[in-house]
Write a protein that holds these residues in place. Structure first.
Motif, PDB file in Angstrom:
ATOM      1  N   THR A 229      14.082   5.315  -0.718  1.00 22.25           N
ATOM      2  CA  THR A 229      12.953   5.264   0.213  1.00 22.25           C
ATOM      3  C   THR A 229      13.382   5.753   1.595  1.00 22.25           C
ATOM      4  N   ALA A 230      14.558   5.321   2.041  1.00 29.19           N
ATOM      5  CA  ALA A 230      15.060   5.742   3.349  1.00 29.19           C
ATOM      6  C   ALA A 230      15.280   7.250   3.398  1.00 29.19           C
ATOM      7  N   LEU A 231      15.855   7.808   2.339  1.00 30.41           N
ATOM      8  CA  LEU A 231      16.091   9.252   2.292  1.00 30.41           C
ATOM      9  C   LEU A 231      14.776  10.026   2.266  1.00 30.41           C
ATOM     10  N   CYS A 232      13.839   9.518   1.491  1.00 30.47           N
ATOM     11  CA  CYS A 232      12.523  10.171   1.390  1.00 30.47           C
ATOM     12  C   CYS A 232      11.811  10.180   2.739  1.00 30.47           C
ATOM     13  N   PHE A 233      11.770   9.028   3.383  1.00 30.73           N
ATOM     14  CA  PHE A 233      11.055   8.927   4.661  1.00 30.73           C
ATOM     15  C   PHE A 233      11.759   9.723   5.772  1.00 30.73           C
ATOM     16  N   ALA A 234      13.058   9.911   5.641  1.00 25.35           N
ATOM     17  CA  ALA A 234      13.779  10.728   6.620  1.00 25.35           C
ATOM     18  C   ALA A 234      13.369  12.192   6.530  1.00 25.35           C
ATOM     19  N   SER A 235      12.861  12.596   5.364  1.00 23.59           N
ATOM     20  CA  SER A 235      12.415  13.979   5.171  1.00 23.59           C
ATOM     21  C   SER A 235      10.966  14.193   5.604  1.00 23.59           C
ATOM     22  N   MET A 236      10.299  13.138   6.016  1.00 26.74           N
ATOM     23  CA  MET A 236       8.868  13.197   6.286  1.00 26.74           C
ATOM     24  C   MET A 236       8.526  14.118   7.455  1.00 26.74           C
ATOM     25  N   GLU A 237       7.512  14.949   7.231  1.00 26.61           N
ATOM     26  CA  GLU A 237       6.989  15.831   8.277  1.00 26.61           C
ATOM     27  C   GLU A 237       5.526  15.487   8.535  1.00 26.61           C
ATOM     28  N   PHE A 238       5.172  15.346   9.797  1.00 23.29           N
ATOM     29  CA  PHE A 238       3.785  15.089  10.173  1.00 23.29           C
ATOM     30  C   PHE A 238       3.095  16.421  10.478  1.00 23.29           C
ATOM     31  N   VAL A 239       1.915  16.609   9.928  1.00 22.73           N
ATOM     32  CA  VAL A 239       1.168  17.859  10.129  1.00 22.73           C
ATOM     33  C   VAL A 239      -0.265  17.531  10.534  1.00 22.73           C
ATOM     34  N   GLY A 240      -0.991  18.563  10.948  1.00 17.32           N
ATOM     35  CA  GLY A 240      -2.391  18.364  11.308  1.00 17.32           C
ATOM     36  C   GLY A 240      -2.576  17.390  12.444  1.00 17.32           C
ATOM     37  N   GLU A 241      -1.731  17.543  13.488  1.00 18.76           N
ATOM     38  CA  GLU A 241      -1.804  16.673  14.664  1.00 18.76           C
ATOM     39  C   GLU A 241      -1.652  15.202  14.291  1.00 18.76           C
ATOM     40  N   GLY A 242      -0.759  14.955  13.346  1.00 23.42           N
ATOM     41  CA  GLY A 242      -0.435  13.588  12.960  1.00 23.42           C
ATOM     42  C   GLY A 242      -1.419  12.941  12.003  1.00 23.42           C
ATOM     43  N   LYS A 243      -2.313  13.744  11.416  1.00 22.55           N
ATOM     44  CA  LYS A 243      -3.299  13.186  10.495  1.00 22.55           C
ATOM     45  C   LYS A 243      -2.838  13.230   9.041  1.00 22.55           C
ATOM     46  N   ALA A 244      -1.717  13.884   8.803  1.00 23.29           N
ATOM     47  CA  ALA A 244      -1.181  13.967   7.435  1.00 23.29           C
ATOM     48  C   ALA A 244       0.339  13.965   7.500  1.00 23.29           C
ATOM     49  N   ASN A 245       0.955  13.573   6.396  1.00 18.71           N
ATOM     50  CA  ASN A 245       2.407  13.634   6.311  1.00 18.71           C
ATOM     51  C   ASN A 245       2.837  14.103   4.934  1.00 18.71           C
ATOM     52  N   ILE A 246       3.987  14.752   4.891  1.00 19.78           N
ATOM     53  CA  ILE A 246       4.550  15.290   3.653  1.00 19.78           C
ATOM     54  C   ILE A 246       6.017  14.873   3.588  1.00 19.78           C
ATOM     55  N   ALA A 247       6.427  14.308   2.472  1.00 26.16           N
ATOM     56  CA  ALA A 247       7.822  13.927   2.273  1.00 26.16           C
ATOM     57  C   ALA A 247       8.319  14.479   0.950  1.00 26.16           C
ATOM     58  N   LEU A 248       9.625  14.568   0.818  1.00 24.09           N
ATOM     59  CA  LEU A 248      10.234  15.171  -0.363  1.00 24.09           C
ATOM     60  C   LEU A 248      11.093  14.175  -1.132  1.00 24.09           C
ATOM     61  N   ILE A 249      11.163  14.402  -2.433  1.00 27.30           N
ATOM     62  CA  ILE A 249      12.138  13.738  -3.295  1.00 27.30           C
ATOM     63  C   ILE A 249      12.870  14.840  -4.040  1.00 27.30           C
ATOM     64  N   THR A 250      14.160  14.997  -3.757  1.00 26.80           N
ATOM     65  CA  THR A 250      14.947  16.021  -4.436  1.00 26.80           C
ATOM     66  C   THR A 250      15.930  15.373  -5.404  1.00 26.80           C
ATOM     67  N   GLN A 251      16.466  16.188  -6.290  1.00 25.33           N
ATOM     68  CA  GLN A 251      17.460  15.684  -7.235  1.00 25.33           C
ATOM     69  C   GLN A 251      18.705  15.191  -6.501  1.00 25.33           C
ATOM     70  N   ASP A 252      19.044  15.848  -5.397  1.00 24.33           N
ATOM     71  CA  ASP A 252      20.197  15.399  -4.604  1.00 24.33           C
ATOM     72  C   ASP A 252      19.952  14.005  -4.030  1.00 24.33           C
ATOM     73  N   MET A 253      18.720  13.739  -3.591  1.00 23.91           N
ATOM     74  CA  MET A 253      18.390  12.411  -3.071  1.00 23.91           C
ATOM     75  C   MET A 253      18.546  11.348  -4.151  1.00 23.91           C
ATOM     76  N   LEU A 254      18.078  11.669  -5.347  1.00 21.40           N
ATOM     77  CA  LEU A 254      18.177  10.718  -6.455  1.00 21.40           C
ATOM     78  C   LEU A 254      19.638  10.395  -6.758  1.00 21.40           C
ATOM     79  N   LYS A 255      20.476  11.420  -6.767  1.00 23.25           N
ATOM     80  CA  LYS A 255      21.897  11.209  -7.034  1.00 23.25           C
ATOM     81  C   LYS A 255      22.556  10.412  -5.912  1.00 23.25           C
ATOM     82  N   GLN A 256      22.212  10.755  -4.684  1.00 21.75           N
ATOM     83  CA  GLN A 256      22.819  10.068  -3.537  1.00 21.75           C
ATOM     84  C   GLN A 256      22.472   8.586  -3.525  1.00 21.75           C
ATOM     85  N   ALA A 257      21.216   8.265  -3.897  1.00 23.05           N
ATOM     86  CA  ALA A 257      20.779   6.867  -3.880  1.00 23.05           C
ATOM     87  C   ALA A 257      21.122   6.133  -5.167  1.00 23.05           C
ATOM     88  N   GLY A 258      21.395   6.894  -6.233  1.00 22.49           N
ATOM     89  CA  GLY A 258      21.620   6.268  -7.532  1.00 22.49           C
ATOM     90  C   GLY A 258      20.339   5.735  -8.135  1.00 22.49           C
TER      91      GLY A 258
END
Length: 346
Positions: A229-258
Motif C-alpha cells: 500500500t505504501a509503495l502504491c500510494f507513493a506512485s500516486m499522481e493527482f490530475v485534473g486539478e486534484g479531482k482525480a488520482n492514478i496509482a500503479l502496481i508493478t511486479q517490482d512493487m509486489l516483489k519488494q513488498a512480498g
C-alpha cells in the motif's frame, strides 16, 4: 422445501437452442427451477473475485449441497486472504471435477471475459445461467437474470434462495451479508437501498456472526499488504486539478513488498476517500497486460470510460484491461479521465 415437477433440463436446453438469440433476461423463478432440477452444478465467480462474487457463489453452493446436489465453485486463481473464510470446501481449480454439468452458473459476471480462463468448461453445461447486477451485462448465457438496480449480486442471490424455498441458515447468511457489505462499502455507497437493509435485517434473524465478517474482511491485512500500500500510494499522481488520482502496481512493487496481486483489493477505494477526489484509478501490471480499476465518488461515470476500452462495470466502479506497456496505458487512462472530468463541468 417443496419439490417441483418441471420439464427436464434437456428439454429446457432444447427450447433455448431453438431460439435464434439467447434470452436477454429471464425470471429468478426460471433460474431457481433450473437449479432445483439439476443434479450437478458448477458456479463461476468472476476473475479477481471480490466479496460479492465469492459470497454469493458460496451461499448458493452451500444451499445446493444441502439439497443433495453435487456443486462446486470453479476458480483459476488464489482466493484473496480477506475473503478466504467464505470458502468452506466449495472452491476447486479442477476443471474436470464435474464433466458436462447440468447447470453452469456465472455469478456477478458482466461478460464472458470475466471467466475467460474457464469459459470452455462453462459452455459444457447442459444449461448455462448468469445472475448479475452490472449495467454492462451482455447476456452471454442461455438464461440471464440481470437486476441493474440491485446493490449487489448478494441481494439477487438472497432472492434466488427465497424463490427456491431454501431455509436460510447462519453460514449462508454470513456469505450473503459479506457479499452485500463489500459491494456497498459497508452500506455507505449510494447504491444501497431500503431493500438492501431489509435483506440485511432478515439475514440477522439467522443468528449469523456479523462481527466475524467485519474482522475477516477489514481487519485482517498482512504486513506485506501494508508495505505494498505504501509503495502504491507513493506512485500516486493527482490530475485534473486534484479531482482525480492514478496509482500503479508493478511486479517490482509486489516483489519488494512480498505481497500478492490479490492484496491490492480495496486500494482504489482508499484513494477515492481523499478529499476533493472524484475519480480514482489503479493500474496493475499483470504479465503483458495492464488491468485498470476505477472508482468515482459522486457524479463521475467510470463505466463509460471502461466501455470505451472494452471493459464494464457500474457508474461508480468499473474496470478494463489494456495490452500495451504501462507508460502508454497511463497516458490513455489519464486522457480518458480528463475527458470525463471535463464532461462533468458542462
Amino acid at each position: 422445501m417443496v419439490v417441483r415437477s418441471k420439464r427436464s433440463l434437456q428439454n429446457l436446453a432444447w427450447d433455448i437452442k431453438k431460439k435464434e438469440n439467447r434470452m436477454k433476461n429471464c425470471s429468478l423463478k426460471e433460474i431457481g427451477n433450473g437449479l432445483l432440477e439439476a443434479k450437478t452444478v458448477l458456479l463461476f465467480p468472476h476473475v479477481q473475485m471480490d466479496g460479492d462474487a465469492l459470497g454469493s457463489a458460496s451461499a448458493i453452493c452451500r444451499a445446493l449441497r444441502t439439497m443433495g446436489k453435487q456443486a462446486y465453485i470453479l476458480i483459476n486463481e488464489v482466493v484473496p486472504a480477506n475473503i478466504m473464510f467464505l470458502d468452506d470446501g466449495f472452491c476447486t481449480t479442477d476443471m474436470d471435477i464435474l464433466p458436462n454439468p447440468d447447470v453452469c452458473l456465472a455469478v456477478d459476471c458482466s461478460d464472458i471475459s470475466r471467466i475467460e480462463g474457464r469459459k470452455t468448461v462453462f459452455f459444457q453445461g447442459t444449461v448455462t445461467m448468469c445472475i448479475d447486477h452490472h449495467v454492462t451485462n451482455e447476456a452471454f448465457a442461455d438464461l440471464n437474470f440481470v437486476d441493474r438496480h440491485a446493490a449487489s449480486t448478494g441481494e439477487i442471490s438472497y432472492r434466488l434462495l427465497q424463490q427456491m424455498e431454501y431455509p436460510m441458515d447462519a453460514l449462508s447468511a454470513q456469505a450473503l451479508y459479506a457479499a452485500m457489505a463489500t459491494d456497498t462499502g459497508n452500506f455507505m455507497y449510494t447504491n444501497t437501498t431500503r431493500e438492501t437493509h431489509l435483506i440485511a435485517a432478515a439475514l440477522f434473524e439467522t443468528g449469523m456472526d456479523h462481527g466475524k465478517i467485519g474482522v475477516e474482511i477489514y481487519q485482517n491485512s498482512r504486513p506485506e499488504k501494508v508495505k505494498l500500500t505504501a509503495l502504491c500510494f507513493a506512485s500516486m499522481e493527482f490530475v485534473g486539478e486534484g479531482k482525480a488520482n492514478i496509482a500503479l502496481i508493478t511486479q517490482d512493487m509486489l516483489k519488494q513488498a512480498g505481497a500478492s496481486m490479490e492484496e491490492t483489493e480495496g486500494l482504489v477505494e482508499q484513494m477515492r476517500n481523499i478529499s476533493g477526489i472524484e475519480i480514482s484509478c489503479i493500474m496493475k501490471e499483470d504479465d503483458d497486460r495492464i488491468k485498470v480499476s476505477m472508482r468515482s465518488k459522486t457524479n463521475g461515470d467510470v463505466a463509460s470510460i471502461a466501455r470505451n476500452f472494452g471493459g464494464g462495470g457500474h457508474k461508480k466502479a468499473a474496470g478494463f484491461t489494456l495490452e500495451v506497456p504501462m507508460e502508454e496505458a497511463k497516458v490513455l487512462v489519464k486522457n480518458a479521465i480528463l475527458q470525463q472530468l471535463k464532461s462533468l463541468e458542462g
